[in-house]
Motif scaffolding. Structure first.
Motif, PDB file in Angstrom:
ATOM      1  N   TYR A  34      22.127  13.266  -4.331  1.00 39.51           N
ATOM      2  CA  TYR A  34      22.054  13.642  -5.744  1.00 39.51           C
ATOM      3  C   TYR A  34      23.129  12.895  -6.536  1.00 39.51           C
ATOM      4  CZ  TYR A  34      22.535  16.566  -9.908  1.00 39.51           C
ATOM      5  OH  TYR A  34      22.632  17.012 -11.191  1.00 39.51           O
ATOM      6  N   ARG A  35      22.746  12.362  -7.686  1.00 45.00           N
ATOM      7  CA  ARG A  35      23.676  11.579  -8.510  1.00 45.00           C
ATOM      8  C   ARG A  35      24.470  12.521  -9.417  1.00 45.00           C
ATOM      9  NH1 ARG A  35      24.266   6.205 -10.110  1.00 45.00           N
ATOM     10  NH2 ARG A  35      25.180   5.928 -12.184  1.00 45.00           N
ATOM     11  N   ARG A  36      25.607  12.925  -8.961  1.00 42.68           N
ATOM     12  CA  ARG A  36      26.450  13.866  -9.695  1.00 42.68           C
ATOM     13  C   ARG A  36      27.384  13.111 -10.640  1.00 42.68           C
ATOM     14  NH1 ARG A  36      27.631  19.007  -9.270  1.00 42.68           N
ATOM     15  NH2 ARG A  36      26.292  19.178  -7.442  1.00 42.68           N
ATOM     16  N   GLY A  37      27.650  13.719 -11.772  1.00 45.02           N
ATOM     17  CA  GLY A  37      28.565  13.134 -12.722  1.00 45.02           C
ATOM     18  C   GLY A  37      30.010  13.482 -12.390  1.00 45.02           C
ATOM     19  N   TYR A  38      30.894  13.100 -13.306  1.00 44.96           N
ATOM     20  CA  TYR A  38      32.319  13.339 -13.075  1.00 44.96           C
ATOM     21  C   TYR A  38      33.024  13.556 -14.406  1.00 44.96           C
ATOM     22  CZ  TYR A  38      32.972   8.521 -14.631  1.00 44.96           C
ATOM     23  OH  TYR A  38      32.982   7.360 -15.377  1.00 44.96           O
ATOM     24  N   PHE A  39      34.182  14.186 -14.350  1.00 43.57           N
ATOM     25  CA  PHE A  39      34.999  14.387 -15.537  1.00 43.57           C
ATOM     26  C   PHE A  39      35.989  13.238 -15.672  1.00 43.57           C
ATOM     27  CE2 PHE A  39      33.647  18.791 -14.870  1.00 43.57           C
ATOM     28  CZ  PHE A  39      33.293  19.151 -16.154  1.00 43.57           C
TER      29      PHE A  39
END
Length: 285
Positions: A34-39
């Motif tokens: 899964y392509r998770r985002g980041y802060f």
């Protein structure tokens, strides 16, 4: 009929192991994480990339070899002490009991190992948590025209052109730690197996010292994953939990060693024999 049952049992065992192995291979080779985002400025993702101390191949090889060697030695010793299950027969051919017991124990261990690894790898791909060295490996470049990159949470981004494709996929497989899961699974399985199958009357603590040493070895494997910047501490904690849970379930409900109920759970010294030295007539008074 007995011959057919034993042969079919062996065939079915291998078919089941092959099925679980294929499922594991499919997740590893064909499932995309899964392509998770980041802060932005997430310090937990800003650690430098390091070469891991313990590779998957080394851990798997040592773990399987250690368990297999332990089982073979224990079953041979028990057979020579007359504590084995006796020979098994396929037609006119006798199979020593220690071979059959070793086959079943190692087979069950392998089945449990494949199941716990499949559980860990499936979670890795479904969750897609970024590893602590995400920034160093990806060098992310947020897309300026994306409407999803709001409030400092970056969903759409590209990695640097010189980033390694293999590392790009691997950097999304942080949760949970498969190293910690397999290490703890092997350790707990070993602890239970030795507790049930082995007894040393020469030393009350020898068996427990060996069990503790193996447990600490698994603990070290998990800690090394944090030190190597491969996992967050929570990834390792969940990996330990998965491995321990599978070891307990597989040993108690799948392997179900026959000698477990016949062995004492605590150290019991043999009762002392009391000899009456007084004559019977004196005791009657």
């Amino acid at each position: 009929m007995a011959v057919d049952r034993i042969i079919w049992k062996i065939i079915l065992d291998f078919i089941i192991l092959a099925g679980v192995g294929f499922a594991l291979l499919a997740v590893t080779l064909w499932m995309e994480p899964y392509r998770r985002g980041y802060f932005l400025l997430d310090e937990s993702l800003a650690l430098p990339f390091k070469e891991q101390m313990i590779s998957v191949a080394v851990l798997a090889g040592v773990g399987f070899a250690f368990i297999a060697l332990t089982v073979l030695i224990v079953e041979i010793v028990r057979d020579r002490q007359g504590k084995g299950i006796g020979d098994k027969y396929i037609g006119d051919s006798a199979i020593p009991g220690w071979i059959w017991e070793s086959y079943q124990t190692i087979g069950v261990f392998t089945f449990g190992a494949a199941c716990q690894h499949f559980t860990s790898d499936l979670a890795k791909n479904v969750i897609g948590r970024l590893r602590p060295h995400f920034y160093d490996v990806c060098k992310p470049i947020p897309r300026a025209d994306s409407k999803l990159n709001q409030l400092g949470y970056i969903v759409e981004y590209d990695c640097a052109a010189d980033a390694d494709p293999a590392l790009i996929k691997d950097m999304r497989l942080s949760f949970p730690s498969a190293h910690a899961s397999f290490a703890m699974y092997s350790a707990i399985f070993f602890v239970f197996y030795v507790q049930v199958k082995c007894k040393w009357r020469g030393s009350k603590l020898l068996r427990h010292a060996i069990q503790y040493a193996v447990f600490i070895g698994a603990w070290y494997v998990g800690l090394s994953r944090v030190v190597d910047h491969m996992h967050h501490w929570s990834d390792v904690a969940v990996g330990f939990a998965i491995g321990a849970l599978y070891a307990c379930v597989v040993f108690v409900y799948v392997l179900k060693p026959k000698s477990a109920s016949s062995l004492p759970t605590t150290w019991v010294d043999p009762p002392e024999t009391v000899t009456n030295t007084l004559p019977r007539a004196a005791l009657a008074r």
